[in-house]
Design a protein around this motif. Structure first.
Motif, PDB file in Angstrom:
ATOM      1  N   GLY A   1     -14.235   3.524  -2.154  1.00 61.46           N
ATOM      2  CA  GLY A   1     -14.472   3.054  -3.521  1.00 61.46           C
ATOM      3  C   GLY A   1     -15.222   1.745  -3.624  1.00 61.46           C
ATOM      4  O   GLY A   1     -15.468   1.265  -4.739  1.00 61.46           O
ATOM      5  N   LYS A   2     -15.611   1.173  -2.473  1.00 63.15           N
ATOM      6  CA  LYS A   2     -16.166  -0.183  -2.471  1.00 63.15           C
ATOM      7  C   LYS A   2     -17.413  -0.330  -3.338  1.00 63.15           C
ATOM      8  O   LYS A   2     -17.555  -1.303  -4.073  1.00 63.15           O
TER       9      LYS A   2
ATOM     10  N   ILE B   1      -9.630   4.593   1.627  1.00 63.01           N
ATOM     11  CA  ILE B   1      -9.814   4.618   0.172  1.00 63.01           C
ATOM     12  C   ILE B   1     -10.527   3.346  -0.278  1.00 63.01           C
ATOM     13  O   ILE B   1     -11.399   3.372  -1.148  1.00 63.01           O
ATOM     14  N   GLU B   2     -10.170   2.230   0.332  1.00 60.62           N
ATOM     15  CA  GLU B   2     -10.827   0.951   0.021  1.00 60.62           C
ATOM     16  C   GLU B   2     -12.318   1.032   0.330  1.00 60.62           C
ATOM     17  O   GLU B   2     -13.163   0.620  -0.473  1.00 60.62           O
ATOM     18  N   SER B   3     -12.660   1.593   1.490  1.00 61.17           N
ATOM     19  CA  SER B   3     -14.071   1.718   1.868  1.00 61.17           C
ATOM     20  C   SER B   3     -14.797   2.716   0.975  1.00 61.17           C
ATOM     21  O   SER B   3     -15.945   2.488   0.582  1.00 61.17           O
TER      22      SER B   3
ATOM     23  N   VAL C   1      -9.665   5.027  -8.457  1.00 68.80           N
ATOM     24  CA  VAL C   1     -10.104   5.748  -7.263  1.00 68.80           C
ATOM     25  C   VAL C   1      -8.892   6.316  -6.527  1.00 68.80           C
ATOM     26  O   VAL C   1      -8.863   7.497  -6.164  1.00 68.80           O
ATOM     27  N   ARG C   2      -7.881   5.481  -6.328  1.00 69.90           N
ATOM     28  CA  ARG C   2      -6.677   5.928  -5.622  1.00 69.90           C
ATOM     29  C   ARG C   2      -6.006   7.075  -6.373  1.00 69.90           C
ATOM     30  O   ARG C   2      -5.585   8.071  -5.764  1.00 69.90           O
TER      31      ARG C   2
ATOM     32  N   PRO D   1     -12.614   0.919 -10.805  1.00 70.00           N
ATOM     33  CA  PRO D   1     -11.395   0.199 -10.410  1.00 70.00           C
ATOM     34  C   PRO D   1     -10.658   0.904  -9.274  1.00 70.00           C
ATOM     35  O   PRO D   1     -10.565   2.132  -9.244  1.00 70.00           O
ATOM     36  N   LYS D   2     -10.150   0.121  -8.358  1.00 72.29           N
ATOM     37  CA  LYS D   2      -9.486   0.667  -7.183  1.00 72.29           C
ATOM     38  C   LYS D   2      -8.328   1.575  -7.562  1.00 72.29           C
ATOM     39  O   LYS D   2      -8.086   2.605  -6.917  1.00 72.29           O
ATOM     40  N   GLU D   3      -7.600   1.221  -8.618  1.00 74.31           N
ATOM     41  CA  GLU D   3      -6.457   2.029  -9.023  1.00 74.31           C
ATOM     42  C   GLU D   3      -6.891   3.422  -9.462  1.00 74.31           C
ATOM     43  O   GLU D   3      -6.205   4.417  -9.195  1.00 74.31           O
TER      44      GLU D   3
ATOM     45  N   ASP E   1       0.827  -1.207   0.000  1.00 75.67           N
ATOM     46  CA  ASP E   1       0.000   0.000   0.000  1.00 75.67           C
ATOM     47  C   ASP E   1       0.862   1.258   0.000  1.00 75.67           C
ATOM     48  O   ASP E   1       0.526   2.254  -0.656  1.00 75.67           O
TER      49      ASP E   1
END
Length: 494
Positions: free
Chosen positions: A245-246, A241-243, A255-256, A251-253, A117
């Motif tokens: 974008g859930k 960030i995980e929560s 969002v980050r 895509p998580k990337e 991370d």
């Protein structure tokens, strides 16, 4: 008010005739204190109003192990012996850490940030800075990029919260002594000292809880539009960030990366507009100075204060004892604060969208999600609004974003960012109502300003014409005051 001065009385004695005496005592109104008379959730203690509260100290401490009992007395001692400022920040930090350790309502727990991370955050901020180079003339402001756990966010941001909250809390501490008649204040010195200690602890508890809850919501160090973390350090919280974008279907990337763009844009602004931080915090302080304490409510709390039921003060804080004064000065202070927050968030919104739109398919959806999130605020922000009478939300974010976009179209990136050179150049609240008028007026002002500066340079008053797209040069106040005076002359000539 009770017969004893200021409503303070000794705890009811344990009845001599056992259970029958306890029953009579309860029926006569005695022994009604809560199981935790101090309201701090000590280990093993029941909540307010729990059964079996005949002897509040027995109810609070009777079921504790020796270790827990020692911790409980230590916490109680810290509360009553505190002699610091208006907020017990040691307690605030302790409560915030405890709140973080309990996890969020969705069951997400805090966790130490792993190498993967950390690497992902550093890469996202690095890429975000590259993209922002095309969207703003301000250079990178992030010397380092870090990934924080929620607990690390608490530790890093508490100094900023102290700067924001202490002025209002100080007003409460002063008011707590002022509500007593003057002739009684000298006699009540120890009592006032104890009440202020408890008030500092109560404020510390409430602020700690709010900071702890906010730590479960934020995704970086600049979420509320103020620089809460150390200067030059871009920070993201991977677990949040995980929560966040859930359920977005993105895509998580992406969002980050989008959140990294926002964090990096904030960092550029605060790093290269040196007056901005003090301007924002000064606007908060100016608004706080115009807040008045509801002395009628405070007098009622002080007059009926019972040491077995000190959560009365905590309840009063939760209900809000602060009211903004309805004066032109206070309205102007609120307008300055709301406009400043909106201009910062609007600029970040416009710049990030310009950088992300050509590169991220989800840019529009993420932009709207963040806008709604900032407009609505979370429970922690609502808690701060209750505690310090202030909502740190940019009410006019969309108006400000449209104005910055119009400036980009009319003057280009350099001309838009040049407005951050001095606070007198920034749009006002009325300018947000008429962005086209502001863009047109500022275009005329800038041409006149350039002409005047050029004449001054040719006359030997300067070594050359300054580049307004860059930050202020030299000692603070020198060039800034000159530019502000020149602009005032332009306005007067119109």
């Amino acid at each position: 008010m009770s017969d004893t001065p200021f409503g303070f009385g000794l705890p009811p004695e344990e009845p001599d005739d056992g259970d029958e005496g306890k029953k009579k005592d309860q029926e006569s109104g005695g022994g009604q204190g809560p199981s935790n008379p101090f309201g701090f959730g000590l280990p093993g203690a029941g909540g307010f109003g729990s059964p079996g509260a005949d002897n509040p100290f027995a109810a609070m401490f009777g079921s504790l192990s020796p270790n827990d009992l020692g911790a409980a007395f230590q916490q109680l001692g810290q509360m009553l012996s505190y002699e610091g400022g208006p907020v017990n920040w040691d307690m605030a930090k302790q409560i915030a850490r405890q709140t973080v350790s309990q996890g969020t309502a969705d069951g997400t727990k805090d966790a130490s940030v792993g190498p993967a991370d950390r690497s992902a955050v550093q890469e996202a901020v690095r890429l975000a800075d590259l993209w922002l180079d095309d969207a703003t003339s301000l250079p990178s402001g992030a010397g380092t990029a870090v990934a924080w756990s929620r607990a690390e966010w608490v530790e890093a941001t508490l100094p900023a919260w102290k700067e924001l909250v202490d002025p209002v809390a100080e007003r409460v501490g002063t008011a707590m002594g002022d509500v007593l008649p003057e002739e009684m204040q000298a006699m009540a010195g120890p009592l006032i000292g104890m009440m202020r200690s408890m008030g500092g602890a109560m404020f510390g508890t409430q602020i700690g809880q709010a900071v702890g809850v906010l730590a479960g919501e934020v995704v970086g160090s600049t979420d509320i539009g103020l620089p809460l973390g150390p200067a030059g350090k871009a920070a993201l919280l991977p677990v949040n960030i995980e929560s966040f974008g859930k359920d977005l279907g993105v895509p998580k990337e992406e969002v980050r990366l989008y959140l990294a763009l926002r964090e990096a844009a904030h960092q550029r602004l605060f790093a290269h507009v040196p007056w901005l931080r003090s301007h924002l915090f000064g606007a908060v302080d100016g608004y706080a100075r115009g807040i008045k304490v509801d002395t009628a409510k405070l007098e009622d709390v002080v007059g009926q204060f019972d040491p077995q039921n000190p959560e009365q003060l905590q309840d009063a804080l939760q209900q809000g004892m602060f009211q903004p004064e309805d004066t032109p000065e206070q309205k102007a202070a609120l307008a300055r604060l709301e406009t400043a927050l909106a201009l910062v968030e609007g600029w970040v919104d416009a710049v990030v969208h310009a950088a992300a739109k050509p590169r991220l398919s989800s840019a529009d959806a993420l932009r709207e999600t963040l806008r709604r999130r900032r407009a609505s605020g979370g429970p922690a922000e609502q808690t701060f609004a209750t505690l310090i009478g202030l909502e740190l939300r940019p009410r006019r974010l969309r108006d400000a974003s449209r104005l910055w976009a119009s400036l980009t179209d009319a003057r280009g990136v350099d001309g838009r960012d040049a407005l951050w050179h001095h606070p007198d150049m920034l749009p006002t609240a009325s300018d947000l109502d008429d962005p086209d008028g502001f863009v047109h007026r500022e275009q005329i002002d800038f041409s006149e300003l350039d002409k005047m500066l050029g004449e001054a340079a040719s006359g030997g008053g300067s070594t050359g014409k300054p580049d307004l797209s860059k930050g202020p040069e030299g000692p603070e106040g020198s060039k800034d005051s000159e530019d502000g005076q020149d602009r005032k002359k332009d306005d007067d000539s119109e």
